[in-house]
Design a protein around this motif. Structure first.
Motif, PDB file in Angstrom:
ATOM      1  N   LYS A  98      90.584  44.968  12.705  1.00  0.00           N
ATOM      2  CA  LYS A  98      91.133  46.322  12.773  1.00  0.00           C
ATOM      3  C   LYS A  98      91.228  46.934  11.380  1.00  0.00           C
ATOM      4  O   LYS A  98      91.619  46.263  10.434  1.00  0.00           O
ATOM      5  N   PRO A  99      90.860  48.200  11.237  1.00  0.00           N
ATOM      6  CA  PRO A  99      90.890  48.837   9.912  1.00  0.00           C
ATOM      7  C   PRO A  99      92.306  48.996   9.383  1.00  0.00           C
ATOM      8  O   PRO A  99      93.273  49.080  10.153  1.00  0.00           O
ATOM      9  N   ALA A 100      92.416  49.027   8.051  1.00  0.00           N
ATOM     10  CA  ALA A 100      93.723  49.220   7.429  1.00  0.00           C
ATOM     11  C   ALA A 100      94.216  50.646   7.660  1.00  0.00           C
ATOM     12  O   ALA A 100      93.436  51.602   7.641  1.00  0.00           O
ATOM     13  N   ILE A 101      95.506  50.774   7.863  1.00  0.00           N
ATOM     14  CA  ILE A 101      96.143  52.071   8.090  1.00  0.00           C
ATOM     15  C   ILE A 101      96.905  52.475   6.833  1.00  0.00           C
ATOM     16  O   ILE A 101      97.637  51.672   6.256  1.00  0.00           O
ATOM     17  N   LYS A 102      96.735  53.714   6.404  1.00  0.00           N
ATOM     18  CA  LYS A 102      97.488  54.219   5.253  1.00  0.00           C
ATOM     19  C   LYS A 102      98.909  54.543   5.695  1.00  0.00           C
ATOM     20  O   LYS A 102      99.113  55.299   6.650  1.00  0.00           O
ATOM     21  N   GLY A 124     106.338  46.855   4.353  1.00  0.00           N
ATOM     22  CA  GLY A 124     104.944  46.588   4.008  1.00  0.00           C
ATOM     23  C   GLY A 124     104.768  46.104   2.592  1.00  0.00           C
ATOM     24  O   GLY A 124     105.640  46.279   1.735  1.00  0.00           O
ATOM     25  N   THR A 125     103.616  45.479   2.339  1.00  0.00           N
ATOM     26  CA  THR A 125     103.265  45.012   1.003  1.00  0.00           C
ATOM     27  C   THR A 125     101.756  44.910   0.890  1.00  0.00           C
ATOM     28  O   THR A 125     101.043  44.877   1.900  1.00  0.00           O
ATOM     29  N   GLU A 126     101.269  44.837  -0.365  1.00  0.00           N
ATOM     30  CA  GLU A 126      99.827  44.805  -0.598  1.00  0.00           C
ATOM     31  C   GLU A 126      99.542  43.975  -1.846  1.00  0.00           C
ATOM     32  O   GLU A 126     100.448  43.466  -2.502  1.00  0.00           O
ATOM     33  N   ASP A 127      98.261  43.833  -2.170  1.00  0.00           N
ATOM     34  CA  ASP A 127      97.789  43.121  -3.363  1.00  0.00           C
ATOM     35  C   ASP A 127      98.036  41.620  -3.296  1.00  0.00           C
ATOM     36  O   ASP A 127      98.236  40.968  -4.326  1.00  0.00           O
ATOM     37  N   ALA A 128      98.029  41.048  -2.112  1.00  0.00           N
ATOM     38  CA  ALA A 128      98.151  39.598  -1.968  1.00  0.00           C
ATOM     39  C   ALA A 128      96.757  38.984  -2.046  1.00  0.00           C
ATOM     40  O   ALA A 128      95.927  39.220  -1.171  1.00  0.00           O
ATOM     41  N   THR A 129      96.490  38.235  -3.100  1.00  0.00           N
ATOM     42  CA  THR A 129      95.232  37.490  -3.201  1.00  0.00           C
ATOM     43  C   THR A 129      95.542  36.016  -2.956  1.00  0.00           C
ATOM     44  O   THR A 129      95.320  35.511  -1.864  1.00  0.00           O
ATOM     45  N   THR A 130      96.081  35.332  -3.963  1.00  0.00           N
ATOM     46  CA  THR A 130      96.545  33.961  -3.718  1.00  0.00           C
ATOM     47  C   THR A 130      97.959  33.955  -3.153  1.00  0.00           C
ATOM     48  O   THR A 130      98.437  32.920  -2.692  1.00  0.00           O
ATOM     49  N   CYS A 131      98.649  35.087  -3.217  1.00  0.00           N
ATOM     50  CA  CYS A 131      99.963  35.208  -2.570  1.00  0.00           C
ATOM     51  C   CYS A 131      99.797  35.266  -1.048  1.00  0.00           C
ATOM     52  O   CYS A 131      98.695  35.467  -0.544  1.00  0.00           O
ATOM     53  N   ALA A 142      97.313  47.298   6.187  1.00  0.00           N
ATOM     54  CA  ALA A 142      97.842  48.555   5.675  1.00  0.00           C
ATOM     55  C   ALA A 142      97.554  48.725   4.189  1.00  0.00           C
ATOM     56  O   ALA A 142      97.359  47.751   3.460  1.00  0.00           O
ATOM     57  N   THR A 143      97.514  49.980   3.768  1.00  0.00           N
ATOM     58  CA  THR A 143      97.471  50.342   2.356  1.00  0.00           C
ATOM     59  C   THR A 143      98.603  51.323   2.099  1.00  0.00           C
ATOM     60  O   THR A 143      99.091  52.003   3.024  1.00  0.00           O
TER      61      THR A 143
END
Length: 340
Positions: free
Chosen positions: A69-73, A101-108, A225-226
């Protein structure tokens, strides 16, 4: 954002196993009743994340559905944005916050814990620092907000990470499984989109598929989400983590107020030097996953460097009080200034 320097590596278990656990080869959590469940059955803790994902086809199917599913703003009204080493919990009756919400999780990795009876929901952005303690704090927060709710069950959703070169995602996933398996109540694992199940290959390089998620507190829906706005006080909060701050709860659901607890502002001695460095060097030195960071990662770090260059003109935490915010009628955060 995830950085080098020791604070972003997954914490190793600190509690010694019981004598019985040492004798049988089982973990303490496994001897205590194994309250983490999949398909209503207790799990057996795996030795690898791949082993666990292969064991439960339903979880693999759920991960594929979430990724498809695409990310929702998500815009600011109703949103509480959570940064690395932060978590928040609230309830559907909250008149200010309806989305975490949160974002920028790579190794997190991102954890969402919800009680289906009360609807109390917590979301945390974990980086491997004090994983067991953080899970306990999130569980206690949801349990406290669910007090008096006789029906329902606890459900957990784990999202993020990928097959990184240092195996940080792998280690964090195993820590999370063990931590939830050690809580005092049965917890049902509903979403497991982590490490291998959140990985894709691009030009022979592993990348995470999902970087950010949100949860609708009223319905419990989890979605990609973004977030165009990550306030309030994005730099103040990010600097706290950069300086080694521990996991922090940032929301009082009863007062419907967000708060940033006081910390000591410390100048970053080499900030001016790093502000002049090329992006690739900043990525190499400050990221656990330099190749796969989102485009704004370096800008985000430079904002922190700038913030830590010169002491703030006004005290960040006057009289040692938290920075506190409440939503306006339009849905934006507004700082509450305490009486002096």
């Amino acid at each position: 954002a995830e950085r080098r320097g020791g604070s972003d590596t997954a914490a190793l278990p600190t509690d010694p196993p019981t004598a019985a656990a040492a004798w049988t080869g089982a973990t303490t959590a496994e001897l205590c009743g194994m309250p983490l469940l999949v398909n209503n059955r207790p799990v057996s803790l795996p030795s690898s994340t791949g082993e666990f994902s292969e064991r439960y086809s339903r979880l693999k199917e759920g991960a594929e559905t979430l990724k498809s599913k695409p990310a929702i703003k998500v815009d600011p009204p109703g949103l509480l944005y959570i940064q690395q080493r932060e978590f928040a919990a609230t309830v559907p009756q909250d008149g200010s916050v309806s989305t975490l919400g949160t974002e920028d999780a790579t190794t997190c990795q991102v954890v969402v814990l919800r009680h289906t009876g009360s609807g109390a929901t917590a979301l945390g952005h974990l980086d491997g620092s004090d994983t067991a303690m953080t899970v306990s704090k999130m569980f206690n927060a949801v349990q406290s907000l669910s007090d008096g709710s006789s029906n329902g069950r606890y459900e957990v959703h784990l999202v993020g990470g990928y097959i990184d070169e240092q195996s940080l995602s792998h280690r964090l996933t195993l820590e999370l499984l063990e931590a939830f398996n050690s809580q005092s109540e049965n917890i049902h694992l509903e979403t497991y989109c982590v490490t291998e199940l959140n990985d894709t290959m691009k030009q022979n390089v592993h990348w995470p598929v999902i970087y950010g998620i949100a949860v609708n507190v009223k319905t419990g829906e989890i979605f990609q989400a973004t977030f165009p706005d990550r306030g309030p006080d994005e730099d103040v909060r990010a600097a706290r983590t950069f300086l080694g701050g521990s996991m922090m709860s940032i929301y009082d659901a009863k007062a419907e107020q967000m708060q940033i607890e006081p910390y000591e502002w410390i100048p970053f001695p080499t900030a001016e030097f790093w502000l002049q460095q090329p992006d690739h060097r900043i990525l190499e030195y400050f990221s656990t996953s330099p190749i796969v960071e989102p485009p704004h990662f370096v800008k985000h770090l430079k904002n922190i460097f700038q913030f830590l260059t010169t002491a703030p003109e006004e005290a960040l935490f006057p009289q040692g009080q938290s920075r506190t915010y409440k939503k306006t009628a339009a849905g934006f955060w507004e700082r509450i200034h305490h009486a002096t």
